[in-house]
Design a protein around this motif. Structure first.
Motif, PDB file in Angstrom:
ATOM      1  N   ASP A 594       0.818  -1.214   0.000  1.00  0.00           N
ATOM      2  CA  ASP A 594       0.000   0.000   0.000  1.00  0.00           C
ATOM      3  C   ASP A 594       0.853   1.265   0.000  1.00  0.00           C
ATOM      4  OD1 ASP A 594       1.040  -0.113   2.531  1.00  0.00           O
ATOM      5  OD2 ASP A 594      -0.863   0.119   3.592  1.00  0.00           O
ATOM      6  N   SER A 595       2.166   1.097  -0.193  1.00  0.00           N
ATOM      7  CA  SER A 595       3.081   2.246  -0.219  1.00  0.00           C
ATOM      8  C   SER A 595       3.233   2.752  -1.643  1.00  0.00           C
ATOM      9  CB  SER A 595       4.449   1.841   0.345  1.00  0.00           C
ATOM     10  OG  SER A 595       4.334   1.442   1.689  1.00  0.00           O
ATOM     11  N   THR A 607       4.977  10.835  -1.613  1.00  0.00           N
ATOM     12  CA  THR A 607       4.701   9.513  -1.060  1.00  0.00           C
ATOM     13  C   THR A 607       3.315   9.486  -0.422  1.00  0.00           C
ATOM     14  OG1 THR A 607       5.850  10.158   0.982  1.00  0.00           O
ATOM     15  CG2 THR A 607       7.122   8.956  -0.662  1.00  0.00           C
ATOM     16  N   LEU A 609      -0.011   6.600   1.181  1.00  0.00           N
ATOM     17  CA  LEU A 609      -0.534   5.283   1.511  1.00  0.00           C
ATOM     18  C   LEU A 609      -1.815   5.102   0.709  1.00  0.00           C
ATOM     19  CD1 LEU A 609      -0.008   4.966   5.375  1.00  0.00           C
ATOM     20  CD2 LEU A 609       1.198   3.740   3.556  1.00  0.00           C
ATOM     21  N   GLN A 617      -5.718   7.783  -1.662  1.00  0.00           N
ATOM     22  CA  GLN A 617      -4.285   7.858  -1.427  1.00  0.00           C
ATOM     23  C   GLN A 617      -4.007   9.092  -0.569  1.00  0.00           C
ATOM     24  OE1 GLN A 617      -3.553   7.669  -5.736  1.00  0.00           O
ATOM     25  NE2 GLN A 617      -2.549   9.666  -5.582  1.00  0.00           N
ATOM     26  N   LEU A 622       6.985   7.697   3.998  1.00  0.00           N
ATOM     27  CA  LEU A 622       7.328   6.287   3.827  1.00  0.00           C
ATOM     28  C   LEU A 622       8.785   6.045   4.204  1.00  0.00           C
ATOM     29  CD1 LEU A 622       5.625   5.472   0.397  1.00  0.00           C
ATOM     30  CD2 LEU A 622       4.678   5.188   2.697  1.00  0.00           C
ATOM     31  N   ILE A 626      11.779   2.349   0.736  1.00  0.00           N
ATOM     32  CA  ILE A 626      10.707   2.252  -0.262  1.00  0.00           C
ATOM     33  C   ILE A 626      10.919   3.289  -1.367  1.00  0.00           C
ATOM     34  CG2 ILE A 626       8.242   2.525  -0.678  1.00  0.00           C
ATOM     35  CD1 ILE A 626       8.806  -0.020   0.730  1.00  0.00           C
ATOM     36  N   THR A 627      11.170   4.547  -0.988  1.00  0.00           N
ATOM     37  CA  THR A 627      11.391   5.578  -2.007  1.00  0.00           C
ATOM     38  C   THR A 627      12.653   5.288  -2.807  1.00  0.00           C
ATOM     39  OG1 THR A 627      12.528   6.974  -0.387  1.00  0.00           O
ATOM     40  CG2 THR A 627      10.177   7.351  -0.693  1.00  0.00           C
TER      41      THR A 627
END
Length: 649
Positions: A594-595, A607, A609, A617, A622, A626-627
């Protein structure tokens, strides 16, 4: 200001006023249309009208700047001549028609894409044959042209009624005064063109507000100017070695051995299954959104055959397209690569001899063929497929001089029962595929076919008496395509080559990607299914997957060992972690679980969720890993293509 309407500049000022007024009307019509899809706050409405006025005024100044220069340099004694009046009337009427046509084009473009002009509009300007015929078949063109001519005559009459022509031609104005007035028009126009970026309108999270803030003509030229972006110049970067290490880590799965060379994702993949080699027919369906299917909640019953196939196949029920155009789908399904900023690789230069899905098939003894019911010259499709190991079968108007790596076969008139601006109907292209498969079977050739359908495209026309809906609507076109695919499967079941043939049905992209958010994730979801797999039970793969994962998953099921330079993965592997790539021409999206990471020009990283159930969204901080993972995938994909590392050695 009122004195200008009684001077030599009266026509110019009148035209500028007309342009701003009509731009306001167009924006209001688009606003009313957008209200069907999203709610607007009062501040958002005020914002897009004020920002829109700024862009309209700047665009209008650009349109009249050359005339302002003309008014500056032509002396009074010549300005009053008859020839100048003829030239002025003629150019005025021509520019009036051009802007009226652009206003009409904005309305039709919004109807199709819910967007102001962008790269797609620039592309369409190149492919005039298909576009003109498409417009002619979709709209009552003679009436529209007549209407625009009458409207142009009406505006011209209004100018005459308000004595703008008379005031201009009777005016005497000194040169020094003309210098001042023309400078007040030309200088701001130049500054607007040089300084103001179209992206200035994209300051909010509501995509519709951003689009309504823009001016169509200025958006068009901005798209023309920026049709390719250098990722390394405009997007966030991380260390190159780290980027490749992160991508390799994500791509690792059982049976994978990476090449030890620097800055590559090349690897060998080994399967533990018993290998077999079926023929592969991939039907890539034009604009087939997931929500057309009953499986995804549709209640119109327009895809009975596809729903039946989905329930009796290896069904990817949570797959996402990488883009919003056919060439993006082709890019993902042949190169298994995230979308690079700007045009699809299919449409770029230096896209020959790349490591493609077709290359893997060719290494295993297959003949690759690209089937298209239109002219494959459109969108550079023939060049891309022909120079990457595919033979071509298309409905070209003539054989071009261009030399392809494979052979090109034209679909003949006697093979066509129905045709519109975009090509022959789906039934006809399937009949051509069957004929070709019969020939290859006789020659003991394995075949891998990439079929691109066309019927589910405006003007949504197809043969009569096939379904119980009249032609002309998206729903009818979807139902006809469903019928044609079902009829195709019924026909080939009796062929001697059917038992050793796998059929893939997948969309190139959705019917519409527009939504309240700049990137509306739900609008990218597409159906995908694999039929007739030997020794594979019907399965619903509910894991989130991407188009790029399709063939790596299939090859695992076929038990193949192969070399890979793809970003796709076998989604059935126990180590698979769901992630997808998608985007527009400038926005690049990486979603893991969900990221949600959205990369934009000017090194911007947003970023969120993502809540699929609510299609929401929300901005969120995050974890850096992830980024970095999102940046790594797009950075590596761009580097591999631009550096030539994707070429077959």
């Amino acid at each position: 200001m009122t004195k200008l309407f009684k001077s030599r500049y009266s026509i110019l000022m009148g035209y500028l006023s007309y342009f701003i007024l009509f731009s306001f009307i167009i924006r209001s019509i688009l606003f009313i249309s957008a209200c069907q899809h999203t709610d607007f706050k009062i501040l958002e409405i005020i914002k897009f009208y004020l920002t829109g006025l700024f862009f309209d005024l700047g665009t209008g100044l650009l349109l009249v700047s050359f005339y302002a220069l003309y008014l500056l340099i032509i002396p009074n004694r010549l300005y009053h001549k008859k020839w100048n009046k003829i030239v002025t009337y003629s150019l005025f009427f021509i520019f009036l028609l051009i802007t009226l046509f652009s206003f009409f084009a904005e309305l039709t473009f919004w109807q199709e894409f819910e967007s102001r002009f962008n790269f797609i509009a620039v592309d369409y300007l190149i492919y005039t044959y298909e576009v003109i015929h498409n417009i002619n078949e979709s709209y009552p063109l003679p009436l529209l042209i007549s209407g625009m001519l009458l409207l142009a005559v009406g505006v011209t009459f209004a100018f005459h009624k308000f004595k703008l022509f008379k005031n201009s031609f009777n005016s005497q104005i000194a040169f020094k005064n003309r210098v001042l007035i023309s400078s007040l028009i030309i200088v701001p126009a130049i500054l607007f063109a040089v300084i103001v970026k179209n992206s200035w309108a994209e300051s909010g999270n509501n995509r519709y507000t951003n689009e309504l803030s823009k001016a169509g003509i200025y958006s068009f030229f901005a798209a023309f100017k920026n049709n390719e972006l250098n990722y390394l110049d405009f997007y966030s970067l991380i260390d190159s070695t780290k980027a490749y290490d992160l991508v390799k880590k994500e791509l690792y799965e059982n049976g994978t051995v990476f090449d030890h060379s620097k800055n590559t994702i090349k690897r060998t993949i080994q399967s533990t299954r018993t290998p077999y080699k079926p023929n592969v027919i991939m039907i890539t369906v034009e604009s087939l959104s997931a929500d057309f299917l009953e499986h995804f909640g549709n209640t119109q019953h327009i895809t009975p055959r596809l729903d039946s196939f989905a329930n009796n196949s290896l069904f990817f029920s949570n797959m996402y397209a990488t883009g919003t155009r056919t060439v993006r789908g082709m890019e993902a399904l042949t190169l298994a690569i995230p979308p690079t900023p700007g045009n699809s690789i299919v449409r770029r230069t230096d896209n020959e001899n790349l490591f493609t899905v077709g290359h893997v098939f060719k290494e295993n003894g297959y003949t690759n063929t690209f089937f298209y019911g239109g002219d494959g010259y459109f969108d550079n499709m023939n060049h891309f497929f022909g120079n990457n190991g595919y033979d071509i079968v298309d409905r070209g108007r003539k054989l071009l001089d261009e030399t392809y790596g494979g052979k090109r076969t034209l679909i003949q008139d006697n093979e066509v029962t129905f045709e519109n601006a975009w090509g022959i109907c789906d039934e006809d292209i399937f009949n051509v595929v069957i004929k070709d498969a019969d020939e290859k079977y006789k020659q003991n050739k394995l075949f891998n076919n990439f079929i691109m359908t066309t019927s589910n495209h405006r003007p949504f026309t197809f043969p009569a008496n096939k379904i119980n809906l009249p032609a002309g609507s998206r729903e009818a076109a979807v139902k006809y395509t469903d019928y044609a695919i079902g009829n195709f499967i019924d026909q080939i079941k009796n062929k001697p080559w059917f038992n050793n043939t796998v059929i893939i049905i997948v969309a190139d992209h959705c019917a519409s990607s527009a939504g309240k958010n700049e990137i509306d994730i739900s609008k990218y979801q597409i159906p995908c299914m694999i039929l007739n797999l030997k020794d594979v039970a019907k399965t619903n793969i509910s894991k989130m997957t991407s188009q790029v994962d399709l063939f790596p998953t299939l090859w695992n099921l076929l038990g193949w060992n192969y070399t890979s330079e793809f970003f796709g993965k076998n989604v059935l592997d126990e180590q698979y972690q769901p992630r997808v790539f998608l985007g527009t021409y400038q926005k690049l999206v990486y979603m893991k679980g969900d990221s949600l990471v959205i990369l934009s020009p000017q090194h911007k990283v947003d970023t969120y969720l993502y809540n699929k159930a609510k299609n929401e969204q929300k901005p969120a901080q995050l974890p850096k890993e992830i980024t970095d993972q999102g940046i790594a995938n797009y950075q590596a994909a761009f580097d591999l293509f631009k550096s030539g590392k994707l070429r077959i050695k």
